[in-house]
Design a protein around this motif. Structure first.
Motif: not given
Length: 417
Positions: A193-195, A197, A211-214, A216, A218, A263
């Motif tokens: 659940n992360g990216f 960077s 970046k923790d997508d769950k 939302k 960083y 963004e």
């Protein structure tokens, strides 16, 4: 001829930023002598400045209000170059970044205005870098290709470290790639659940920005390549740093986070420091240049930030540094290329690769070493591969290692004496 009150007089850009210039400009004997040599100051003016009170504010007031507005407008560029020579180029960036004179005399187009700023600050850019074949013919040390290569190519943006004999590359496809020499094997580690960077390392501490997508958000996490539980939370980036493209550097127990991109693709110049011991964030002065995806490293007691993106399809070659003692940012000479990767090797700053112009899609294999004595860049033998967005690290042996980058998965190294 422009008068002191003529709107076309470039010296007015100083008075428009009077409070900033008064706060940051240092008028000392070195600056005065250089201004004399450049023809900006006459001997009588210089004597008056040196006889002035020891108060920096009074000296700056006299210089900005009484002396410089009476000088020829054509000397304004020479004044800016002198400031850059003495390590006060960040003031030039502040002035030229908002100067009506520069906008009118060059162009209102943002790209051309940035090019004008490069021209003023770029007089230390070397134009005599040898090619790979020329370096070999000259008997210079050349880059050596490693027998092993990365499993895939891609952008790693300087995210490459050596820890416990393992080569760790972060940021490619949001995962971490680990090479173990004894097994001659690459392993891929993904954050659920992360990216991932970016990744940095100091001694036995390896930190990643995820970046923790769950959630939302960083976060900063500690990465343990040799343990079953590889990810442990350290802190969450401050709200103003919750964005892509931040640049990070680690010095002892302090993590520096600089810049980024919102963004809406707006670049920022925010700077923060996280103390790993106290667990507290500290606000630092803003960096002069707004940018994202910059490269950063620490040399001795100074954090360097360079390259990156400053706008839509616009790259930067500006290099800035933050002294941990004085806690102030300043600019140094711009690098030859744009979007370079900065690396610290044997307490020296090295810039590798990047793009040839601010809007170019042509990568470079140029390598430069920053020389404190001349406050400029010295050419080093070029890499065998043209790279940008690549990763790098320095070994204890004095070798600098570069790998990956756009459309590249090779690894090469150079011994720097």
């Amino acid at each position: 001829m422009a008068t002191a009150t003529d709107p076309g007089n470039p010296w007015l850009s100083l008075t428009k930023h009077m409070s900033y210039v008064v706060q940051h400009l240092r008028v000392d004997r070195s600056l005065i002598r250089r201004l004399i040599d450049a023809g900006v100051l006459g001997l009588q003016d210089a004597d008056e400045l040196e006889k002035e009170s020891t108060s920096q504010k009074k000296k700056v007031d006299r210089l900005l209000v009484e002396i410089l507005p009476k000088r020829q407008p054509s000397l304004f560029t020479a004044f800016c170059k002198v400031l850059t020579d003495v390590g006060q180029g960040f003031i030039v960036q502040r002035i030229l970044g908002n100067s009506d004179h520069v906008q009118k005399s060059v162009s209102r187009d943002e790209d051309l205005a940035h090019s004008a700023r490069d021209e003023v600050m770029g007089h230390h850019v070397p134009d005599d870098l040898p090619s790979f074949d020329e370096a070999a013919a000259m008997g210079l040390p050349t880059w050596k290709q490693w027998d092993m290569s990365m499993p895939i190519g891609g952008w790693s943006y300087g995210r490459m470290v050596l820890l416990d004999g393992k080569l760790i590359v972060g940021g490619i496809n949001g995962s971490v790639y680990i090479y173990t020499e004894i097994d001659n094997r690459w392993d891929t580690v993904s954050r659920e659940n992360g990216f991932v960077s970016t990744i940095v390392c100091y001694e036995d501490v390896c930190l990643v920005v995820v970046k923790d997508d769950k959630k939302k958000q960083y976060e900063v996490e500690r990465f343990f390549p040799n343990e079953d539980v590889k990810w442990r939370s350290v802190t969450v980036l401050p709200p103003e740093m919750q964005m892509v493209g931040v640049s990070v550097a680690l010095h002892e127990n302090c993590l520096f986070v600089v810049g980024g991109e919102t963004e809406s693709r707006e670049r920022v110049n925010t700077a923060r420091m996280f103390d790993l011991t106290s667990g507290q964030w500290m606000v630092l002065d803003d960096v002069p240049t707004k940018r994202s995806f910059a490269s950063s490293c620490v040399v001795s007691d100074t954090v360097f930030v360079g390259g990156g993106e400053i706008g839509q399809s616009r790259l930067s070659n500006v290099v800035e540094c933050y002294n941990l003692g004085s806690r102030r940012w300043r600019s140094i000479a711009v690098s030859r290329n744009y979007y370079t990767t900065l690396t610290s090797v044997s307490n020296r700053l090295v810039a590798t690769g990047g793009m040839t112009t601010s809007t170019s899609s042509t990568p470079s294999n140029a390598v430069q070493l920053y020389d404190d004595r001349s406050a400029g860049w010295l050419p080093l033998p070029p890499m065998t591969k043209k790279r940008w967005g690549h990763g790098g690290f320095s070994a204890d042996s004095g070798e600098i290692v570069m790998a990956g980058g756009d459309d590249a998965n090779t690894i090469e190294s150079l011994k720097i004496d």
